[in-house]
Enzyme design. Structure first.
Site, PDB file in Angstrom:
ATOM      1  N   SER A 183       0.829  -1.200   0.000  1.00 21.39           N
ATOM      2  CA  SER A 183       0.000   0.000   0.000  1.00 21.39           C
ATOM      3  C   SER A 183       0.875   1.266   0.000  1.00 21.39           C
ATOM      4  O   SER A 183       1.739   1.384  -0.868  1.00 21.39           O
ATOM      5  CB  SER A 183      -0.969  -0.060   1.181  1.00 21.39           C
ATOM      6  OG  SER A 183      -2.000   0.861   0.994  1.00 21.39           O
ATOM      7  N   ASP A 284      -9.627  -5.052  -4.970  1.00 17.01           N
ATOM      8  CA  ASP A 284      -8.941  -3.843  -4.516  1.00 17.01           C
ATOM      9  C   ASP A 284      -9.263  -2.709  -5.491  1.00 17.01           C
ATOM     10  O   ASP A 284      -8.914  -2.782  -6.669  1.00 17.01           O
ATOM     11  CB  ASP A 284      -7.426  -4.113  -4.486  1.00 17.01           C
ATOM     12  CG  ASP A 284      -6.637  -2.938  -3.956  1.00 17.01           C
ATOM     13  OD1 ASP A 284      -7.215  -1.829  -3.799  1.00 17.01           O
ATOM     14  OD2 ASP A 284      -5.427  -3.111  -3.704  1.00 17.01           O
ATOM     15  N   HIS A 314      -7.830  -5.416  -0.685  1.00 16.65           N
ATOM     16  CA  HIS A 314      -6.662  -4.625  -0.337  1.00 16.65           C
ATOM     17  C   HIS A 314      -6.153  -5.060   1.044  1.00 16.65           C
ATOM     18  O   HIS A 314      -6.934  -5.163   1.982  1.00 16.65           O
ATOM     19  CB  HIS A 314      -7.023  -3.134  -0.326  1.00 16.65           C
ATOM     20  CG  HIS A 314      -5.832  -2.227  -0.239  1.00 16.65           C
ATOM     21  ND1 HIS A 314      -5.025  -1.963  -1.337  1.00 16.65           N
ATOM     22  CD2 HIS A 314      -5.288  -1.550   0.793  1.00 16.65           C
ATOM     23  CE1 HIS A 314      -4.049  -1.153  -0.963  1.00 16.65           C
ATOM     24  NE2 HIS A 314      -4.178  -0.883   0.326  1.00 16.65           N
TER      25      HIS A 314
END
Ligand SMILES: *[C@@H]1O[C@H](CO)[C@@H](O)[C@H](O)[C@H]1NC(C)=O
Ligand SMILES: *[C@@H]1O[C@H](CO)[C@@H](O)[C@H](O)[C@H]1NC(C)=O
Length: 344
Positions: A183, A284, A314
């Site tokens: 991320s 995601d 995610h």
């Protein structure tokens, strides 16, 4: 701020959108994390740290091996609280030296740290499974510290290791170094990699980049962002908040560090950018930006490989109950072995 944990509702709709199948334990963890982070994000662009820290369970370093890995913290610069946690496998049955993985945790540049329970566990697992000496960086967070503090901190840790590699376990080999992050950490890993190419290091040699669902974006809304308005963990709306408090006042998401493959992005064609492994998940909302990142690397002539997990959300890999989390680690392991053998 809207909660994003309602992915099992709306099933009576005419043509229900596919939803990820999640075990109840995972749902509960995601519900807690989403509720906590959304309650901590204030609309004025500040964060209620006291609230978030109350539930961000932290673990101290532990010299006693747990699951075969011992940990200790190293301070780089106390004036900005820059330090890293070292995860070193304690077993000596490794023939020769181990690669070093410099890891940047996720959390929208705003949340979490190497001490956070989930990231301590992930780094420990990486360290024992790869095996590798993992260096998990405590970079400064937004909104208190905006861009480029996070990239400065990341690169300064590499400079520190370049001069002071002996702080790592004797079995660490910094000439076989990998950058990794998930991320927001994947975004940091990318920008630190660019700096490493631009400003050569002496001893540290970065031979690969592991980019797990990296956080990139742009003003435009992609198809996956528009389709997954209620995805767990992150949505375009949440991402917008994090970019806003990260970027310099007055800039938009087509900034060079967000829309890296756009016209404002840094040209990397001439750089000795490391071979990169990109992971994406089919649930995601950020996946289209991640694929663009991958395609852009290829277009610039860089070595890159994309691994897609069609049913994953995610941040899936921090939930060890997903078999895919284990699969991801073994793919990272294969990548590391390949890169290390190419260097020899
Ligand atoms: C290496 O460590 C020394 C002693 O802690 C420190 O003064 C120096 O700044 C470090 N090097 C870098 C590049 O951070
Ligand atoms: C953002 O990036 C995309 C390519 O990924 C590009 O098509 C778009 O024009 C970019 N926007 C700007 C203004 O940089």
């Amino acid at each position: 701020m809207q909660l994003n944990t309602t992915f099992s509702k709306n099933q009576s709709m005419a043509s229900p959108l596919p939803k990820p199948l999640l075990p109840w334990k995972t749902r509960l963890a995601i519900f807690c994390l989403s509720t906590l982070s959304s309650a901590s994000r204030r609309s004025d662009g500040t964060i209620n740290r006291r609230l978030f820290d109350l539930f961000d369970f932290k673990l101290p370093p532990n010299p006693e091996p747990v699951n075969g890995v011992s940990t200790y913290d190293v301070v780089v610069d106390p004036t900005r609280n820059l330090w890293f946690r070292v995860f070193a496998p304690s077993s000596s049955d490794t023939d020769g030296k181990l690669p070093v993985v410099v890891f940047f945790h996720g959390g929208g540049f705003s949340f979490l740290s190497p001490e956070s329970k989930a990231y301590d566990a992930v780094c420990r697992l990486f360290s024992s499974s790869l095996p590798a000496v993992v260096v998990s960086v405590n970079y400064r967070l937004t909104p208190e510290h905006r861009y480029p503090s996070q990239y400065d901190d990341g690169f300064d840790v590499l400079k520190f290791l370049d001069e002071n590699g002996t702080v790592l376990s004797k079995i660490a080999d910094v000439s076989k170094c990998f950058l990794a992050g998930d991320s927001a950490g994947g975004n940091i890993a990318h920008h630190v990699a660019v700096r490493v190419c631009q400003q050569k290091l002496q001893v540290v040699n970065v031979i690969g980049l592991i980019s797990i669902q990296p956080f990139f974006g742009g003003e435009e809304r992609t198809e996956s962002e528009m389709r997954m308005k209620e995805a767990p963990i992150v949505t375009a709306e949440i991402a917008d908040w994090h970019w806003k408090v990260f970027l310099p006042e007055g800039s938009n998401r087509d900034h060079e560090v967000v829309n890296v493959s756009g016209p404002n992005g840094v040209h990397i064609t001439g750089l000795d950018y490391p071979s990169t492994l990109v992971f994406t998940g089919g649930f995601d909302p950020l996946q289209d930006w991640q694929k663009r990142y991958y395609e852009w690397l290829r277009k610039c002539g860089k070595e890159a490989c994309l691994i897609e997990y069609p049913t994953m959300i995610h941040g899936f890999y921090i939930f060890p109950e997903f078999p895919e989390a284990t699969q991801l680690i073994s793919q990272v392991k294969d990548f590391i072995i390949r890169q290390v053998s190419n260097v020899k």
